[in-house]
Motif scaffolding. Structure first.
Motif, PDB file in Angstrom:
ATOM      1  N   GLY A 137       2.589  58.374  84.957  1.00 31.52           N
ATOM      2  CA  GLY A 137       3.035  58.049  83.610  1.00 31.52           C
ATOM      3  C   GLY A 137       2.169  57.027  82.902  1.00 31.52           C
ATOM      4  O   GLY A 137       2.481  56.612  81.792  1.00 31.52           O
ATOM      5  N   ASN A 138       1.086  56.605  83.530  1.00 31.57           N
ATOM      6  CA  ASN A 138       0.172  55.642  82.924  1.00 31.57           C
ATOM      7  C   ASN A 138      -1.098  56.362  82.494  1.00 31.57           C
ATOM      8  O   ASN A 138      -1.717  57.054  83.302  1.00 31.57           O
ATOM      9  N   LEU A 139      -1.462  56.179  81.248  1.00 31.43           N
ATOM     10  CA  LEU A 139      -2.637  56.859  80.706  1.00 31.43           C
ATOM     11  C   LEU A 139      -3.885  56.008  80.865  1.00 31.43           C
ATOM     12  O   LEU A 139      -3.879  54.822  80.564  1.00 31.43           O
ATOM     13  N   CYS A 140      -4.964  56.654  81.308  1.00 34.11           N
ATOM     14  CA  CYS A 140      -6.286  56.032  81.381  1.00 34.11           C
ATOM     15  C   CYS A 140      -7.242  56.989  80.690  1.00 34.11           C
ATOM     16  O   CYS A 140      -7.376  58.138  81.103  1.00 34.11           O
ATOM     17  N   ARG A 141      -7.895  56.494  79.676  1.00 32.64           N
ATOM     18  CA  ARG A 141      -8.809  57.339  78.918  1.00 32.64           C
ATOM     19  C   ARG A 141     -10.248  57.229  79.407  1.00 32.64           C
ATOM     20  O   ARG A 141     -11.110  57.961  78.953  1.00 32.64           O
ATOM     21  N   CYS A 142     -10.537  56.306  80.298  1.00 30.96           N
ATOM     22  CA  CYS A 142     -11.918  56.076  80.734  1.00 30.96           C
ATOM     23  C   CYS A 142     -12.333  56.936  81.917  1.00 30.96           C
ATOM     24  O   CYS A 142     -13.510  57.017  82.232  1.00 30.96           O
ATOM     25  N   GLY A 143     -11.379  57.486  82.613  1.00 37.50           N
ATOM     26  CA  GLY A 143     -11.725  58.350  83.731  1.00 37.50           C
ATOM     27  C   GLY A 143     -11.930  57.647  85.054  1.00 37.50           C
ATOM     28  O   GLY A 143     -12.656  58.140  85.905  1.00 37.50           O
ATOM     29  N   THR A 144     -11.307  56.503  85.281  1.00 33.19           N
ATOM     30  CA  THR A 144     -11.452  55.812  86.569  1.00 33.19           C
ATOM     31  C   THR A 144     -10.299  56.125  87.505  1.00 33.19           C
ATOM     32  O   THR A 144     -10.008  55.358  88.408  1.00 33.19           O
ATOM     33  N   HIS A 145      -9.674  57.259  87.324  1.00 33.33           N
ATOM     34  CA  HIS A 145      -8.504  57.606  88.130  1.00 33.33           C
ATOM     35  C   HIS A 145      -8.776  57.558  89.633  1.00 33.33           C
ATOM     36  O   HIS A 145      -7.962  57.042  90.394  1.00 33.33           O
ATOM     37  N   LEU A 146      -9.898  58.090  90.067  1.00 35.19           N
ATOM     38  CA  LEU A 146     -10.190  58.094  91.501  1.00 35.19           C
ATOM     39  C   LEU A 146     -10.336  56.679  92.043  1.00 35.19           C
ATOM     40  O   LEU A 146      -9.827  56.361  93.119  1.00 35.19           O
ATOM     41  N   GLU A 147     -11.020  55.825  91.296  1.00 34.36           N
ATOM     42  CA  GLU A 147     -11.185  54.438  91.730  1.00 34.36           C
ATOM     43  C   GLU A 147      -9.847  53.698  91.725  1.00 34.36           C
ATOM     44  O   GLU A 147      -9.594  52.863  92.591  1.00 34.36           O
ATOM     45  N   ILE A 148      -8.999  54.006  90.756  1.00 39.44           N
ATOM     46  CA  ILE A 148      -7.686  53.375  90.691  1.00 39.44           C
ATOM     47  C   ILE A 148      -6.858  53.749  91.911  1.00 39.44           C
ATOM     48  O   ILE A 148      -6.244  52.894  92.552  1.00 39.44           O
ATOM     49  N   ILE A 149      -6.852  55.000  92.270  1.00 42.91           N
ATOM     50  CA  ILE A 149      -6.106  55.458  93.448  1.00 42.91           C
ATOM     51  C   ILE A 149      -6.647  54.783  94.702  1.00 42.91           C
ATOM     52  O   ILE A 149      -5.876  54.290  95.536  1.00 42.91           O
ATOM     53  N   GLN A 150      -7.958  54.719  94.818  1.00 43.59           N
ATOM     54  CA  GLN A 150      -8.560  54.064  95.977  1.00 43.59           C
ATOM     55  C   GLN A 150      -8.213  52.574  96.010  1.00 43.59           C
ATOM     56  O   GLN A 150      -7.979  52.007  97.083  1.00 43.59           O
ATOM     57  N   ALA A 151      -8.152  51.939  94.852  1.00 43.75           N
ATOM     58  CA  ALA A 151      -7.795  50.521  94.793  1.00 43.75           C
ATOM     59  C   ALA A 151      -6.371  50.294  95.286  1.00 43.75           C
ATOM     60  O   ALA A 151      -6.112  49.342  96.035  1.00 43.75           O
ATOM     61  N   VAL A 152      -5.455  51.163  94.901  1.00 47.11           N
ATOM     62  CA  VAL A 152      -4.060  51.008  95.334  1.00 47.11           C
ATOM     63  C   VAL A 152      -3.954  51.195  96.844  1.00 47.11           C
ATOM     64  O   VAL A 152      -3.273  50.423  97.531  1.00 47.11           O
ATOM     65  N   LEU A 153      -4.642  52.186  97.367  1.00 45.77           N
ATOM     66  CA  LEU A 153      -4.611  52.421  98.821  1.00 45.77           C
ATOM     67  C   LEU A 153      -5.266  51.259  99.569  1.00 45.77           C
ATOM     68  O   LEU A 153      -4.783  50.858 100.642  1.00 45.77           O
ATOM     69  N   LEU A 154      -6.334  50.700  99.005  1.00 44.78           N
ATOM     70  CA  LEU A 154      -6.986  49.535  99.607  1.00 44.78           C
ATOM     71  C   LEU A 154      -6.045  48.332  99.610  1.00 44.78           C
ATOM     72  O   LEU A 154      -5.920  47.623 100.618  1.00 44.78           O
ATOM     73  N   ALA A 155      -5.364  48.107  98.497  1.00 45.05           N
ATOM     74  CA  ALA A 155      -4.405  47.002  98.421  1.00 45.05           C
ATOM     75  C   ALA A 155      -3.295  47.181  99.447  1.00 45.05           C
ATOM     76  O   ALA A 155      -2.890  46.222 100.114  1.00 45.05           O
ATOM     77  N   ALA A 156      -2.796  48.401  99.592  1.00 42.34           N
ATOM     78  CA  ALA A 156      -1.726  48.662 100.561  1.00 42.34           C
ATOM     79  C   ALA A 156      -2.198  48.326 101.967  1.00 42.34           C
ATOM     80  O   ALA A 156      -1.478  47.665 102.728  1.00 42.34           O
ATOM     81  N   GLU A 157      -3.396  48.753 102.289  1.00 42.45           N
ATOM     82  CA  GLU A 157      -3.950  48.475 103.626  1.00 42.45           C
ATOM     83  C   GLU A 157      -4.084  46.970 103.851  1.00 42.45           C
ATOM     84  O   GLU A 157      -3.684  46.449 104.890  1.00 42.45           O
ATOM     85  N   ARG A 158      -4.609  46.269 102.882  1.00 42.12           N
ATOM     86  CA  ARG A 158      -4.792  44.823 103.004  1.00 42.12           C
ATOM     87  C   ARG A 158      -3.459  44.090 103.106  1.00 42.12           C
ATOM     88  O   ARG A 158      -3.319  43.145 103.880  1.00 42.12           O
ATOM     89  N   MET A 159      -2.485  44.516 102.321  1.00 43.54           N
ATOM     90  CA  MET A 159      -1.183  43.846 102.323  1.00 43.54           C
ATOM     91  C   MET A 159      -0.451  44.058 103.633  1.00 43.54           C
ATOM     92  O   MET A 159       0.298  43.188 104.068  1.00 43.54           O
ATOM     93  N   ARG A 160      -0.662  45.183 104.275  1.00 37.47           N
ATOM     94  CA  ARG A 160      -0.028  45.426 105.574  1.00 37.47           C
ATOM     95  C   ARG A 160      -0.605  44.531 106.660  1.00 37.47           C
ATOM     96  O   ARG A 160       0.058  44.217 107.634  1.00 37.47           O
ATOM     97  N   LYS A 161      -1.849  44.113 106.514  1.00 43.17           N
ATOM     98  CA  LYS A 161      -2.518  43.292 107.514  1.00 43.17           C
ATOM     99  C   LYS A 161      -2.159  41.812 107.399  1.00 43.17           C
ATOM    100  O   LYS A 161      -2.412  41.047 108.316  1.00 43.17           O
ATOM    101  N   VAL A 162      -1.608  41.404 106.267  1.00 45.69           N
ATOM    102  CA  VAL A 162      -1.266  40.002 106.043  1.00 45.69           C
ATOM    103  C   VAL A 162       0.107  39.732 106.634  1.00 45.69           C
ATOM    104  O   VAL A 162       1.077  40.413 106.299  1.00 45.69           O
ATOM    105  N   PRO A 163       0.224  38.720 107.518  1.00 47.46           N
ATOM    106  CA  PRO A 163       1.531  38.397 108.086  1.00 47.46           C
ATOM    107  C   PRO A 163       2.487  37.899 106.999  1.00 47.46           C
ATOM    108  O   PRO A 163       2.082  37.187 106.093  1.00 47.46           O
ATOM    109  N   ALA A 164       3.732  38.288 107.107  1.00 45.72           N
ATOM    110  CA  ALA A 164       4.743  37.912 106.104  1.00 45.72           C
ATOM    111  C   ALA A 164       5.141  36.466 106.237  1.00 45.72           C
ATOM    112  O   ALA A 164       5.030  35.824 107.196  1.00 45.72           O
TER     113      ALA A 164
END
Length: 164
Positions: A137-164
């Motif tokens: 539901g979020n529009l991006c007109r620049c075409g960085t969709h693939l990088e955005i998806i990779q950024a979210v997956l990277l953040a998820a991986e990093r956040m899982r490695k950080v102790p709570a």
């Protein structure tokens, strides 16, 4: 000038002047509180540029009457790092967007980051399909969709490695 009501934004209380009593949340955030993370895009709640959290849930600030969220917790892009215990630095999602070079013009980034952080708060191990669905539901007109998806997956991986 009297205050019409108060808003809790990024863990601080702010008096909203009576002159803004009929304003949208986005107008109050940008014009009265000088918070520039949320952007004005379509004004119809369709593009996601204005996304904020209201009580931890992603919402479109351009269509919410500000008085309707008085007394509730509002988080903008500027307040996101503090929620993760990272005041003064970037939230892991923000840092992943930088590291994955997921920005071009930057207009959609507020909404993308806020939606991605909301997803990761609910689902710390999303699939690519989960990320695509969340950001659909979020529009991006620049075409960085693939990088955005990779950024979210990277953040998820990093956040899982950080102790709570």
């Amino acid at each position: 000038m009297r205050d019409a009501y108060s808003l809790q934004v990024n863990e601080a209380w702010h008096a909203v002047p009576e002159s803004a009593a009929r304003a949208t949340l986005l107008q109050v955030l940008r014009n009265d509180l000088q918070l520039n993370g949320p952007k004005y895009g379509c004004g119809l709640g369709e593009c996601g540029a204005c996304t904020v959290w209201v009580d931890g849930v992603a919402a479109r600030a351009c269509v919410i009457p500000a008085h309707g969220v008085a007394g509730r917790s509002i988080t903008t892009l500027e307040g996101l790092p503090a929620l993760h215990g990272q005041a003064g630095t970037l939230h892991p999602v923000q840092q992943a967007f930088v590291d994955a070079q997921a920005a071009q013009c930057g207009y959609c980034l507020n909404g993308m980051v806020m939606m991605a952080a909301a997803l990761l708060a609910r689902n710390p191990k999303p699939s690519e399909a989960d990320v695509r669905r969340e950001l659909s539901g979020n529009l991006c007109r620049c075409g960085t969709h693939l990088e955005i998806i990779q950024a979210v997956l990277l953040a998820a991986e990093r956040m899982r490695k950080v102790p709570a």
